[in-house]
Design a protein around this motif. Structure first.
Motif, PDB file in Angstrom:
ATOM      1  N   VAL A 194       0.698  -1.325  -0.148  1.00 12.34           N
ATOM      2  CA  VAL A 194      -0.123   0.051   0.015  1.00 12.34           C
ATOM      3  C   VAL A 194       1.078   1.128   0.172  1.00 12.34           C
ATOM      4  CG1 VAL A 194      -1.729   1.365   1.485  1.00 12.34           C
ATOM      5  CG2 VAL A 194      -1.935  -1.181   1.005  1.00 12.34           C
ATOM      6  N   THR A 195       0.506   2.179  -1.002  1.00 11.33           N
ATOM      7  CA  THR A 195       1.455   3.464  -1.096  1.00 11.33           C
ATOM      8  C   THR A 195       0.344   4.494  -0.843  1.00 11.33           C
ATOM      9  OG1 THR A 195       3.225   2.281  -2.423  1.00 11.33           O
ATOM     10  CG2 THR A 195       2.952   4.653  -2.441  1.00 11.33           C
ATOM     11  N   VAL A 196       0.851   5.195  -0.040  1.00 14.72           N
ATOM     12  CA  VAL A 196      -0.271   6.702   0.365  1.00 14.72           C
ATOM     13  C   VAL A 196       0.710   7.820  -0.191  1.00 14.72           C
ATOM     14  CG1 VAL A 196      -1.767   7.888   1.543  1.00 14.72           C
ATOM     15  CG2 VAL A 196      -1.434   5.398   1.897  1.00 14.72           C
ATOM     16  N   SER A 197       0.088   8.358  -1.371  1.00 12.12           N
ATOM     17  CA  SER A 197       1.087   9.647  -1.950  1.00 12.12           C
ATOM     18  C   SER A 197       0.273  10.206  -3.078  1.00 12.12           C
ATOM     19  CB  SER A 197       2.439   9.047  -2.621  1.00 12.12           C
ATOM     20  OG  SER A 197       3.053  10.121  -3.184  1.00 12.12           O
ATOM     21  N   SER A 198       0.540  11.544  -3.074  1.00 14.17           N
ATOM     22  CA  SER A 198      -0.115  12.480  -3.950  1.00 14.17           C
ATOM     23  C   SER A 198       0.682  12.460  -5.239  1.00 14.17           C
ATOM     24  CB  SER A 198      -0.323  13.699  -3.445  1.00 14.17           C
ATOM     25  OG  SER A 198       0.643  14.544  -3.018  1.00 14.17           O
TER      26      SER A 198
END
Length: 114
Positions: A110-114
């Motif tokens: 899971v990668t949370v990035s804008s």
């Protein structure tokens, strides 16, 4: 042969949601408590959430309570982790675990990035 196959990870923007799934086989699923762990880059693996065999009791890491929800479908031998209001610090490989057996699946990133 025990198998745990995690899926549902991916790239999501901050504030977004994801639902992870883990399909289990090779043991008595409904008779075992299950959990989700995560391991962020450079950090130790940590317990995220736990659910009893019957699904009636759940526990969460204090920092995640209210944003993450663990559930299970014993008919499908599947445990889920619903994640909402995701933050960049939630970026990690997420693993499901059957507590009574020393086995780890490959996890899902899971990668949370804008």
């Amino acid at each position: 042969q025990v198998q745990l196959v995690e899926s549902g990870g991916g790239l999501v923007e901050p504030g977004g949601s994801l639902r992870l799934s883990c399909v289990a086989s090779g043991f008595s699923f409904s008779g075992n408590a299950m959990g989700w762990y995560r391991q962020a880059p450079g950090k130790e693996r940590e317990l995220v959430a736990r659910i009893s065999g019957g699904g009636t009791t759940t526990n969460y890491a204090d920092s995640l309570r209210g944003r993450f929800t663990i559930s299970r479908d014993n008919a499908k031998s599947t445990v889920y982790l619903q994640m909402s209001s995701l933050k960049p610090e939630d970026t990690a490989v997420y693993y499901c675990k059957v507590f009574s057996i020393d086995y780890w699946g490959k996890g899902t990133l899971v990668t949370v990035s804008s």
